[in-house]
Design a protein around this motif. Structure first.
Motif, PDB file in Angstrom:
ATOM      1  N   ASP A 186       0.820  -1.221   0.000  1.00 10.14           N
ATOM      2  CA  ASP A 186       0.000   0.000   0.000  1.00 10.14           C
ATOM      3  C   ASP A 186       0.851   1.268   0.000  1.00 10.14           C
ATOM      4  N   ASP A 187       2.131   1.134   0.283  1.00  9.22           N
ATOM      5  CA  ASP A 187       3.051   2.270   0.270  1.00  9.22           C
ATOM      6  C   ASP A 187       2.947   2.972  -1.096  1.00  9.22           C
ATOM      7  N   PRO A 188       2.747   4.300  -1.140  1.00 10.75           N
ATOM      8  CA  PRO A 188       2.540   4.993  -2.415  1.00 10.75           C
ATOM      9  C   PRO A 188       3.787   5.104  -3.290  1.00 10.75           C
ATOM     10  N   ARG A 189       4.952   4.806  -2.767  1.00  7.05           N
ATOM     11  CA  ARG A 189       6.157   4.904  -3.577  1.00  7.05           C
ATOM     12  C   ARG A 189       6.188   3.823  -4.664  1.00  7.05           C
ATOM     13  N   PRO A 190       6.942   4.044  -5.738  1.00  7.55           N
ATOM     14  CA  PRO A 190       7.017   3.038  -6.806  1.00  7.55           C
ATOM     15  C   PRO A 190       7.455   1.671  -6.282  1.00  7.55           C
ATOM     16  N   LEU A 191       6.913   0.642  -6.898  1.00  2.59           N
ATOM     17  CA  LEU A 191       7.233  -0.730  -6.517  1.00  2.59           C
ATOM     18  C   LEU A 191       8.236  -1.314  -7.504  1.00  2.59           C
ATOM     19  N   SER A 235      21.554  -5.096  -0.945  1.00  4.78           N
ATOM     20  CA  SER A 235      20.339  -4.381  -1.343  1.00  4.78           C
ATOM     21  C   SER A 235      19.811  -3.457  -0.252  1.00  4.78           C
ATOM     22  N   ALA A 236      20.288  -3.645   0.986  1.00  6.21           N
ATOM     23  CA  ALA A 236      19.772  -2.842   2.101  1.00  6.21           C
ATOM     24  C   ALA A 236      20.169  -1.379   1.998  1.00  6.21           C
ATOM     25  N   ALA A 237      21.195  -1.082   1.199  1.00  8.67           N
ATOM     26  CA  ALA A 237      21.631   0.306   1.075  1.00  8.67           C
ATOM     27  C   ALA A 237      20.636   1.153   0.304  1.00  8.67           C
ATOM     28  N   LEU A 238      19.733   0.526  -0.416  1.00  4.64           N
ATOM     29  CA  LEU A 238      18.740   1.279  -1.174  1.00  4.64           C
ATOM     30  C   LEU A 238      17.734   1.931  -0.229  1.00  4.64           C
ATOM     31  N   PRO A 239      17.391   3.190  -0.455  1.00  2.00           N
ATOM     32  CA  PRO A 239      16.392   3.840   0.397  1.00  2.00           C
ATOM     33  C   PRO A 239      15.012   3.273   0.130  1.00  2.00           C
ATOM     34  N   GLY A 240      14.212   3.159   1.201  1.00  2.00           N
ATOM     35  CA  GLY A 240      12.851   2.664   1.046  1.00  2.00           C
ATOM     36  C   GLY A 240      12.586   1.446   1.897  1.00  2.00           C
ATOM     37  N   ALA A 241      11.442   0.832   1.684  1.00  2.00           N
ATOM     38  CA  ALA A 241      11.032  -0.352   2.439  1.00  2.00           C
ATOM     39  C   ALA A 241      11.215  -1.589   1.577  1.00  2.00           C
ATOM     40  N   MET A 242      11.609  -2.700   2.227  1.00  2.00           N
ATOM     41  CA  MET A 242      11.895  -3.911   1.472  1.00  2.00           C
ATOM     42  C   MET A 242      11.193  -5.124   2.067  1.00  2.00           C
ATOM     43  N   LEU A 243      10.699  -5.981   1.195  1.00  2.00           N
ATOM     44  CA  LEU A 243      10.128  -7.276   1.553  1.00  2.00           C
ATOM     45  C   LEU A 243      10.942  -8.335   0.825  1.00  2.00           C
ATOM     46  N   LEU A 282      10.810  -3.832  -3.438  1.00  2.00           N
ATOM     47  CA  LEU A 282      11.306  -2.568  -2.903  1.00  2.00           C
ATOM     48  C   LEU A 282      10.316  -1.458  -3.200  1.00  2.00           C
ATOM     49  N   LYS A 283       9.942  -0.711  -2.171  1.00  2.00           N
ATOM     50  CA  LYS A 283       9.154   0.508  -2.317  1.00  2.00           C
ATOM     51  C   LYS A 283      10.111   1.674  -2.119  1.00  2.00           C
ATOM     52  N   SER A 284      10.392   2.396  -3.209  1.00  2.00           N
ATOM     53  CA  SER A 284      11.433   3.410  -3.121  1.00  2.00           C
ATOM     54  C   SER A 284      11.248   4.500  -4.168  1.00  2.00           C
ATOM     55  N   ASP A 285      11.679   5.718  -3.791  1.00  2.00           N
ATOM     56  CA  ASP A 285      11.719   6.844  -4.721  1.00  2.00           C
ATOM     57  C   ASP A 285      13.110   7.011  -5.339  1.00  2.00           C
ATOM     58  N   ALA A 286      14.002   6.074  -5.083  1.00  2.00           N
ATOM     59  CA  ALA A 286      15.364   6.177  -5.613  1.00  2.00           C
ATOM     60  C   ALA A 286      15.337   6.170  -7.141  1.00  2.00           C
ATOM     61  N   PRO A 287      16.302   6.831  -7.780  1.00  2.00           N
ATOM     62  CA  PRO A 287      16.358   6.830  -9.250  1.00  2.00           C
ATOM     63  C   PRO A 287      16.468   5.410  -9.797  1.00  2.00           C
ATOM     64  N   ALA A 289      16.458  -5.544 -12.074  1.00  2.00           N
ATOM     65  CA  ALA A 289      15.338  -4.888 -11.401  1.00  2.00           C
ATOM     66  C   ALA A 289      14.249  -4.555 -12.410  1.00  2.00           C
ATOM     67  N   THR A 290      12.994  -4.770 -11.998  1.00  2.00           N
ATOM     68  CA  THR A 290      11.822  -4.483 -12.824  1.00  2.00           C
ATOM     69  C   THR A 290      10.914  -3.531 -12.072  1.00  2.00           C
ATOM     70  N   CYS A 291      10.445  -2.484 -12.750  1.00  2.00           N
ATOM     71  CA  CYS A 291       9.530  -1.530 -12.127  1.00  2.00           C
ATOM     72  C   CYS A 291       8.093  -1.995 -12.344  1.00  2.00           C
ATOM     73  N   PHE A 292       7.350  -2.213 -11.273  1.00  2.00           N
ATOM     74  CA  PHE A 292       5.978  -2.692 -11.339  1.00  2.00           C
ATOM     75  C   PHE A 292       4.966  -1.556 -11.274  1.00  2.00           C
ATOM     76  N   THR A 293       5.438  -0.323 -11.180  1.00  2.00           N
ATOM     77  CA  THR A 293       4.535   0.812 -11.067  1.00  2.00           C
ATOM     78  C   THR A 293       4.499   1.567 -12.385  1.00  2.00           C
ATOM     79  N   PRO A 294       3.327   1.689 -13.024  1.00  2.00           N
ATOM     80  CA  PRO A 294       3.268   2.400 -14.294  1.00  2.00           C
ATOM     81  C   PRO A 294       3.542   3.884 -14.121  1.00  2.00           C
ATOM     82  N   LEU A 295       4.093   4.489 -15.158  1.00  2.00           N
ATOM     83  CA  LEU A 295       4.362   5.933 -15.175  1.00  2.00           C
ATOM     84  C   LEU A 295       5.242   6.375 -14.021  1.00  2.00           C
ATOM     85  N   ALA A 296       6.165   5.492 -13.619  1.00  2.00           N
ATOM     86  CA  ALA A 296       7.063   5.836 -12.517  1.00  2.00           C
ATOM     87  C   ALA A 296       8.317   6.539 -13.023  1.00  2.00           C
TER      88      ALA A 296
END
Length: 358
Positions: free
Chosen positions: A256-261, A275-283, A293-298, A313-320
């Motif tokens: 549910d986190d609004p950041r890109p998945l 992978s823990a160095a990446l900003p955001g939440a991880m499962l 990963l839920k993150s706003d990182a580039p 890495a694959t982006c699952f969020t459209p228009l991210a």
């Protein structure tokens, strides 16, 4: 065994639509239930809907093979299997319940059992497909021994409809496990990955392993004795079996986190620090091989970290603001383009869905 409900052969209409598009060089957007339309790049083209071409064509539980048309709802297929005490082990997600058999194969997405049972591709025995020249062809067969064209059937799994329109699929299925148990343990992430590695060496009947919010969740499946022995070794508290469905369908609060998945596919031995160095939440799923990963990182930062660990890495969020799939090296892109040219010479199927140049 033949399913009586919703059995409809609409292949003639599908072939006709493809033939008209071939003549006009008009692109087509293939759709089933549209449950995964958010994945990949947007496609501009006339919609060709497979949902009317549906039904279980044949099913022999003794042979562990089921054949279904592409528009068959995945839920309908699973219900037929469940009634016979069997299952599709790769447990593809439905993402809202509208998913079809064709879409499940075309995207190739698998659930929590994937590292232990295999991918969607591993269970595809054969298929029928309409090519870009409107030829309705059959590849593979309905038994493991029939390997003619077997690679072609598997090639369509995960192709996102870019190579052809799947109309029918034969899938290998397996009996449901005699015993199931889910456990949850409070561990830090490093300890969780070490325990999973030890359980893998001990060949425990693990069929799901997810780390989230300081807890390792484990699913055990197999014979009654082996599951009981594994429970004694692992310990922990009982976990509701519904957790795994919620994970597969992205219904956990984490999603549910609004950041890109992002989905990071990594070797399961990849240390957490990679992978823990990446900003955001991880499962962490698939015993470490899949990390959400839920993150706003580039996008470049996320992909650099994944590549350094030997993954992608694959982006699952459209228009991210990022290309959804890991960019291909030039030689590999040329191979994909040559394959596309052979099967879809006028580029009418889902143009650009995976890559702009494909």
């Amino acid at each position: 065994m033949r399913a009586e409900l919703h059995l409809n052969d609409d292949s003639e209409r599908l072939v006709d639509e493809v033939a008209r598009s071939f003549v006009r060089r008009a692109p087509l957007r293939i759709r089933g239930g549209d449950s995964k339309s958010h994945l990949g790049r947007p496609v501009s083209g006339a919609e060709i809907d497979t949902r009317s071409h549906r039904g279980v064509v044949s099913y022999d539980p003794t042979e562990l093979v089921i054949t279904a048309r592409a528009g068959t709802p995945l839920a309908e297929l699973n219900a037929v299997l469940d009634a016979a005490g069997q299952m599709l082990p790769c447990e593809p997600p439905a993402f809202g319940g509208a998913a079809t058999v064709g879409g499940a194969v075309a995207t190739g997405l698998a659930g929590p059992r994937r590292p232990w049972a295999g991918s969607v591709r591993d269970f595809v025995l054969g298929c029928r497909v309409i090519t870009g020249e409107a030829k309705h062809l059959r590849f593979g067969g309905e038994v493991m021994k029939n390997v003619a064209g077997y690679d072609m059937s598997r090639l369509l799994a995960g192709s996102y409809g870019c190579l052809g329109l799947i109309t029918e699929v034969s899938l290998k299925v397996l009996p449901r496990p005699r015993a199931q148990r889910s456990l949850t343990l409070e561990l830090d992430a490093g300890e969780a990955l070490r325990e999973l590695a030890a359980w893998r060496k001990a060949v425990l009947p693990v069929s799901g392993a997810c780390y989230l919010d300081g807890r390792l969740h484990v699913r055990l499946e197999g014979g009654t004795g082996s599951v009981a022995a594994a429970v004694d070794r692992i310990g922990g508290a009982d976990l509701e079996m519904g957790f795994w469905e919620a994970l597969r369908e992205h219904r956990l609060a984490f999603f549910d986190d609004p950041r890109p998945l992002w989905r990071l596919s990594l070797p399961n031995s990849t240390p957490l620090a990679a992978s823990a160095a990446l900003p955001g939440a991880m499962l962490i799923d698939w015993a470490g091989a899949q990390r959400w990963l839920k993150s706003d990182a580039p996008a470049a930062t996320i992909r650099d970290v994944a590549a350094a660990a030997g993954g992608h890495a694959t982006c699952f969020t459209p228009l991210a603001g990022a290309e959804p799939f890991q960019p291909l090296a030039a030689p590999l892109l040329r191979y994909h383009q040559q394959l596309k040219q052979r099967l879809d010479p006028r580029g009418i199927f889902n143009p650009g869905r995976m890559y702009a140049d494909l």
